[in-house]
Design an enzyme around this catalytic site. Structure first.
Site, PDB file in Angstrom:
ATOM      1  N   GLY A  96       0.788  -1.233   0.000  1.00 55.49           N
ATOM      2  CA  GLY A  96       0.000   0.000   0.000  1.00 55.49           C
ATOM      3  C   GLY A  96       0.817   1.279   0.000  1.00 55.49           C
ATOM      4  O   GLY A  96       0.260   2.365   0.143  1.00 55.49           O
ATOM      5  N   ILE A 105       1.126   6.752   0.167  1.00 54.35           N
ATOM      6  CA  ILE A 105       0.348   5.682   0.799  1.00 54.35           C
ATOM      7  C   ILE A 105      -1.073   5.697   0.244  1.00 54.35           C
ATOM      8  O   ILE A 105      -1.628   6.758  -0.028  1.00 54.35           O
ATOM      9  CB  ILE A 105       0.365   5.824   2.345  1.00 54.35           C
ATOM     10  CG1 ILE A 105      -0.314   4.631   3.028  1.00 54.35           C
ATOM     11  CG2 ILE A 105      -0.267   7.150   2.789  1.00 54.35           C
ATOM     12  CD1 ILE A 105      -0.055   4.537   4.526  1.00 54.35           C
ATOM     13  N   CYS A 106      -1.603   4.503   0.087  1.00 54.31           N
ATOM     14  CA  CYS A 106      -2.932   4.336  -0.474  1.00 54.31           C
ATOM     15  C   CYS A 106      -3.938   4.173   0.673  1.00 54.31           C
ATOM     16  O   CYS A 106      -4.088   3.081   1.211  1.00 54.31           O
ATOM     17  CB  CYS A 106      -2.916   3.094  -1.363  1.00 54.31           C
ATOM     18  SG  CYS A 106      -4.419   2.857  -2.280  1.00 54.31           S
ATOM     19  N   VAL A 107      -4.562   5.275   1.091  1.00 58.43           N
ATOM     20  CA  VAL A 107      -5.644   5.195   2.080  1.00 58.43           C
ATOM     21  C   VAL A 107      -6.803   6.068   1.608  1.00 58.43           C
ATOM     22  O   VAL A 107      -6.613   7.236   1.281  1.00 58.43           O
ATOM     23  CB  VAL A 107      -5.207   5.600   3.523  1.00 58.43           C
ATOM     24  CG1 VAL A 107      -4.495   4.481   4.232  1.00 58.43           C
ATOM     25  CG2 VAL A 107      -4.373   6.847   3.555  1.00 58.43           C
TER      26      VAL A 107
END
Length: 149
Positions: A78, A85-87
């Protein structure tokens, strides 16, 4: 300036109720830039590592989400090579009511508990799904190389 007041309040919240394993230091003279670090949990693939990232707050905060960039390399499905960051909360799920404490807690959770779903790094995600031991070995190796003193 609304953003600055909100940032000061958020920083006071984070300082008065610190998140275990997470440090936050605003840049000298610039409250819009926070230097943060996550000490990986003992049950994480990254245990023993400390991962640094910057939290950059836009001038129109809280109407626009902060951006996060990891400065410590991490072998994570992620988090990409550029340190992004992938959020969802930092993308399409951002709302002005979201607190920075909750954002920091989400980032910490994501670091400690990598998931192959919704990856930024599809190869790492595939390895995590198909050869978990190899993934763990690589995560441990990168942590030793990049995130330990």
């Amino acid at each position: 300036m609304t953003a600055l007041r909100r940032i000061q309040k958020e920083l006071a919240d984070v300082t008065s109720r610190p998140i275990d394993g997470l440090t936050v230091e605003p840049e000298d003279g610039n409250l819009f830039l926070w230097n943060c670090a996550i000490k990986a949990a003992s049950d994480s693939p990254y245990k023993g590592g400390t991962f640094h990232f910057t939290l950059s707050l836009p001038e129109n905060f809280p109407f626009k989400a902060p951006s996060v960039t990891f400065t410590t390399k991490i072998y994570h499905p992620g988090i990409n090579e550029e340190g992004h960051i992938c959020v969802p909360v930092l993308r399409d799920q951002w709302k002005p009511s979201v607190t920075l404490s909750s954002v920091l807690a989400i980032i910490q959770e994501k670091v400690n508990n990598p998931s192959p779903d919704d990856p930024f790094e599809p190869e790492i995600a595939a390895q995590m799904k198909n050869d978990h031991d190899k993934f763990l070995a690589a995560a441990k190796e990168w942590t030793k190389k990049h995130a330990t003193a």
